[in-house]
Design a protein around this motif. Structure first.
Motif, PDB file in Angstrom:
ATOM      1  N   SER A 184       0.840  -1.191   0.000  1.00  0.00           N
ATOM      2  CA  SER A 184       0.000   0.000   0.000  1.00  0.00           C
ATOM      3  C   SER A 184       0.880   1.248   0.000  1.00  0.00           C
ATOM      4  O   SER A 184       2.077   1.195   0.298  1.00  0.00           O
ATOM      5  N   GLU A 185       0.291   2.376  -0.324  1.00  0.00           N
ATOM      6  CA  GLU A 185       1.037   3.635  -0.386  1.00  0.00           C
ATOM      7  C   GLU A 185       1.622   4.029   0.965  1.00  0.00           C
ATOM      8  O   GLU A 185       2.663   4.672   1.039  1.00  0.00           O
ATOM      9  N   ASP A 186       0.943   3.645   2.064  1.00  0.00           N
ATOM     10  CA  ASP A 186       1.405   4.078   3.388  1.00  0.00           C
ATOM     11  C   ASP A 186       2.525   3.198   3.960  1.00  0.00           C
ATOM     12  O   ASP A 186       3.039   3.455   5.038  1.00  0.00           O
ATOM     13  N   LEU A 187       2.905   2.145   3.212  1.00  0.00           N
ATOM     14  CA  LEU A 187       3.975   1.226   3.623  1.00  0.00           C
ATOM     15  C   LEU A 187       3.657   0.472   4.912  1.00  0.00           C
ATOM     16  O   LEU A 187       4.532  -0.178   5.490  1.00  0.00           O
ATOM     17  N   ILE A 188       2.413   0.568   5.358  1.00  0.00           N
ATOM     18  CA  ILE A 188       2.052  -0.087   6.622  1.00  0.00           C
ATOM     19  C   ILE A 188       1.306  -1.390   6.354  1.00  0.00           C
ATOM     20  O   ILE A 188       1.554  -2.408   6.993  1.00  0.00           O
ATOM     21  N   SER A 189       0.410  -1.356   5.403  1.00  0.00           N
ATOM     22  CA  SER A 189      -0.400  -2.544   5.119  1.00  0.00           C
ATOM     23  C   SER A 189      -0.058  -3.126   3.754  1.00  0.00           C
ATOM     24  O   SER A 189       0.553  -2.467   2.916  1.00  0.00           O
ATOM     25  N   TYR A 190      -0.454  -4.350   3.549  1.00  0.00           N
ATOM     26  CA  TYR A 190      -0.241  -5.027   2.277  1.00  0.00           C
ATOM     27  C   TYR A 190      -1.574  -5.206   1.571  1.00  0.00           C
ATOM     28  O   TYR A 190      -2.566  -5.591   2.187  1.00  0.00           O
ATOM     29  N   THR A 191      -1.579  -4.915   0.262  1.00  0.00           N
ATOM     30  CA  THR A 191      -2.788  -5.193  -0.502  1.00  0.00           C
ATOM     31  C   THR A 191      -2.920  -6.698  -0.746  1.00  0.00           C
ATOM     32  O   THR A 191      -4.008  -7.218  -0.902  1.00  0.00           O
ATOM     33  N   GLU A 192      -1.762  -7.371  -0.782  1.00  0.00           N
ATOM     34  CA  GLU A 192      -1.734  -8.830  -0.907  1.00  0.00           C
ATOM     35  C   GLU A 192      -0.464  -9.294  -0.197  1.00  0.00           C
ATOM     36  O   GLU A 192       0.638  -8.979  -0.625  1.00  0.00           O
ATOM     37  N   CYS A 193      -0.608  -9.989   0.894  1.00  0.00           N
ATOM     38  CA  CYS A 193       0.534 -10.283   1.761  1.00  0.00           C
ATOM     39  C   CYS A 193       1.630 -11.069   1.027  1.00  0.00           C
ATOM     40  O   CYS A 193       1.406 -12.183   0.563  1.00  0.00           O
ATOM     41  N   PRO A 194       2.852 -10.504   0.895  1.00  0.00           N
ATOM     42  CA  PRO A 194       3.937 -11.196   0.205  1.00  0.00           C
ATOM     43  C   PRO A 194       4.702 -12.116   1.143  1.00  0.00           C
ATOM     44  O   PRO A 194       4.580 -12.042   2.366  1.00  0.00           O
ATOM     45  N   ASN A 195       5.524 -12.980   0.561  1.00  0.00           N
ATOM     46  CA  ASN A 195       6.437 -13.802   1.341  1.00  0.00           C
ATOM     47  C   ASN A 195       7.815 -13.728   0.700  1.00  0.00           C
ATOM     48  O   ASN A 195       7.995 -13.115  -0.357  1.00  0.00           O
ATOM     49  N   ILE A 196       8.781 -14.363   1.334  1.00  0.00           N
ATOM     50  CA  ILE A 196      10.162 -14.268   0.864  1.00  0.00           C
ATOM     51  C   ILE A 196      10.319 -14.802  -0.553  1.00  0.00           C
ATOM     52  O   ILE A 196      11.100 -14.274  -1.353  1.00  0.00           O
ATOM     53  N   ALA A 197       9.546 -15.802  -0.916  1.00  0.00           N
ATOM     54  CA  ALA A 197       9.640 -16.377  -2.269  1.00  0.00           C
ATOM     55  C   ALA A 197       9.134 -15.393  -3.321  1.00  0.00           C
ATOM     56  O   ALA A 197       9.607 -15.400  -4.464  1.00  0.00           O
ATOM     57  N   ASP A 198       8.179 -14.531  -2.948  1.00  0.00           N
ATOM     58  CA  ASP A 198       7.669 -13.537  -3.881  1.00  0.00           C
ATOM     59  C   ASP A 198       8.667 -12.414  -4.117  1.00  0.00           C
ATOM     60  O   ASP A 198       8.864 -11.957  -5.249  1.00  0.00           O
ATOM     61  N   VAL A 199       9.282 -11.968  -3.052  1.00  0.00           N
ATOM     62  CA  VAL A 199      10.099 -10.766  -3.128  1.00  0.00           C
ATOM     63  C   VAL A 199      11.545 -11.040  -3.563  1.00  0.00           C
ATOM     64  O   VAL A 199      12.200 -10.181  -4.154  1.00  0.00           O
ATOM     65  N   GLU A 200      12.078 -12.231  -3.294  1.00  0.00           N
ATOM     66  CA  GLU A 200      13.491 -12.513  -3.572  1.00  0.00           C
ATOM     67  C   GLU A 200      13.870 -12.302  -5.039  1.00  0.00           C
ATOM     68  O   GLU A 200      14.879 -11.620  -5.328  1.00  0.00           O
ATOM     69  N   PRO A 201      13.144 -12.860  -6.023  1.00  0.00           N
ATOM     70  CA  PRO A 201      13.542 -12.645  -7.415  1.00  0.00           C
ATOM     71  C   PRO A 201      13.481 -11.183  -7.838  1.00  0.00           C
ATOM     72  O   PRO A 201      14.280 -10.742  -8.671  1.00  0.00           O
ATOM     73  N   VAL A 202      12.551 -10.424  -7.258  1.00  0.00           N
ATOM     74  CA  VAL A 202      12.436  -9.005  -7.602  1.00  0.00           C
ATOM     75  C   VAL A 202      13.663  -8.242  -7.115  1.00  0.00           C
ATOM     76  O   VAL A 202      14.254  -7.439  -7.850  1.00  0.00           O
ATOM     77  N   VAL A 203      14.053  -8.508  -5.872  1.00  0.00           N
ATOM     78  CA  VAL A 203      15.215  -7.832  -5.286  1.00  0.00           C
ATOM     79  C   VAL A 203      16.488  -8.175  -6.047  1.00  0.00           C
ATOM     80  O   VAL A 203      17.280  -7.291  -6.397  1.00  0.00           O
ATOM     81  N   LYS A 204      16.688  -9.447  -6.345  1.00  0.00           N
ATOM     82  CA  LYS A 204      17.921  -9.875  -7.012  1.00  0.00           C
ATOM     83  C   LYS A 204      17.991  -9.391  -8.459  1.00  0.00           C
ATOM     84  O   LYS A 204      19.061  -9.003  -8.943  1.00  0.00           O
ATOM     85  N   ASN A 205      16.868  -9.409  -9.139  1.00  0.00           N
ATOM     86  CA  ASN A 205      16.849  -8.947 -10.527  1.00  0.00           C
ATOM     87  C   ASN A 205      17.157  -7.452 -10.616  1.00  0.00           C
ATOM     88  O   ASN A 205      17.911  -7.009 -11.491  1.00  0.00           O
ATOM     89  N   PHE A 206      16.607  -6.680  -9.687  1.00  0.00           N
ATOM     90  CA  PHE A 206      16.878  -5.243  -9.671  1.00  0.00           C
ATOM     91  C   PHE A 206      18.350  -4.981  -9.400  1.00  0.00           C
ATOM     92  O   PHE A 206      18.968  -4.122 -10.042  1.00  0.00           O
TER      93      PHE A 206
END
Length: 283
Positions: A184-206
């Motif tokens: 979400s824009e406020d960095l407090i809530s998630y519109t769809e709760c992520p997990n480490i498997a979701d975020v890892e490829p995004v971080v590494k690719n960037f």
């Protein structure tokens, strides 16, 4: 077009009446009234034919495979700016209405031209460049054209935002999609709760591609924008959005279970800001 513009270059009959009235010379009133009665219906007929030709023309035949301003739009803007200036003293409402109808016809043609491009990014870029050219011409027309100029400024802003979105999606698509879908824009809530498997490829690719893609994005904008100032505005907006979205991603990594294990792959905001400032100095 010359036949349409003809009466205007005679300073418009109403303008002549105004000049003579200001000089307290009523001797030509009858002649000028007759000239107006004769010229206006003919002017309106030719003007209507011009508008109708824009609606009926084959956009495919007139389309040029390039995103720079189209020559028909340039002709329209120069013609319109001239009539706006000529009508400034007279305030002829009929002419104002005709110019609005002409603007709608040109808008319709611009949309049909834009639809010929294969991607939304190119469509928005084409419209953006044409609006930018329109604004430049209308600025030369002075205060009389401010209302029409405001219309194209709003149209330019809308297409600039859309173009920036498409540009970022092309070069940083996985980051943009992740942030949009999960945080979400406020960095407090998630519109769809992520997990480490979701975020890892995004971080590494960037981490691997961000410098290269930033340079490619910069080079594309510099090459494809017909106006230096607009290109600068696009790059500033794109880089500011990129920085904001990556900051949101970084905050997300800190908050999810197992996120700290990706800290070594995170690019510091300072590093990204430094790289962005380098490009800003070359604009």
């Amino acid at each position: 077009m010359s036949s349409v513009a003809g009466p205007g270059y005679c300073r418009w009959p109403q303008g002549s009446v105004l000049v003579m009235s200001n000089r307290r010379l009523p001797c030509l009133d009858t002649y000028l009234d007759k000239a107006l009665i004769y010229l206006w219906p003919r002017f309106k007929t030719v003007f209507d034919m011009y508008i109708q030709s824009l609606y009926q023309c084959d956009a495919k035949m007139l389309w040029v495979d390039g995103t720079h301003p189209h020559h028909i739009v340039r002709c329209y803007m120069e013609f319109t700016a001239s009539l706006v200036q000529l009508n400034a003293e007279c305030g002829d409402g009929q002419l104002d209405m005709s110019l609005k109808r002409l603007r709608l016809a040109v808008d319709d043609l611009l949309v049909r031209f834009a639809e010929k491009f294969a991607t939304k990014k190119l469509q928005h870029l084409f419209l953006l460049n044409n609006c930018d050219m329109a604004i430049s011409i209308l600025k030369e027309a002075g205060e009389e054209a401010k209302e029409l100029r405001r219309y194209f400024e709003e149209k330019l802003e809308s297409n600039l935002v859309s173009f920036v979105d498409e540009l970022l999606m092309e070069y940083f698509g996985d980051l943009i999609k992740f942030v949009k879908n999960h945080i979400s824009e406020d960095l407090i809530s998630y519109t769809e709760c992520p997990n480490i498997a979701d975020v890892e490829p995004v971080v590494k690719n960037f981490a691997v591609k961000w410098r290269t893609n930033l340079e490619l994005m910069h080079n594309e904008v510099v090459t494809c924008c017909s106006n230096f100032v607009s290109g600068m505005a696009i790059l500033k907006a794109a880089m500011a959005q990129l920085l904001n979205d990556y900051n949101r991603l970084s905050e997300c990594v800190k908050m999810i279970p197992g996120g700290p294990s990706l800290n070594r792959n995170l690019v510091s905001i300072t590093s990204i800001s430094y790289e962005i400032r380098k490009y800003s100095r070359t604009l």
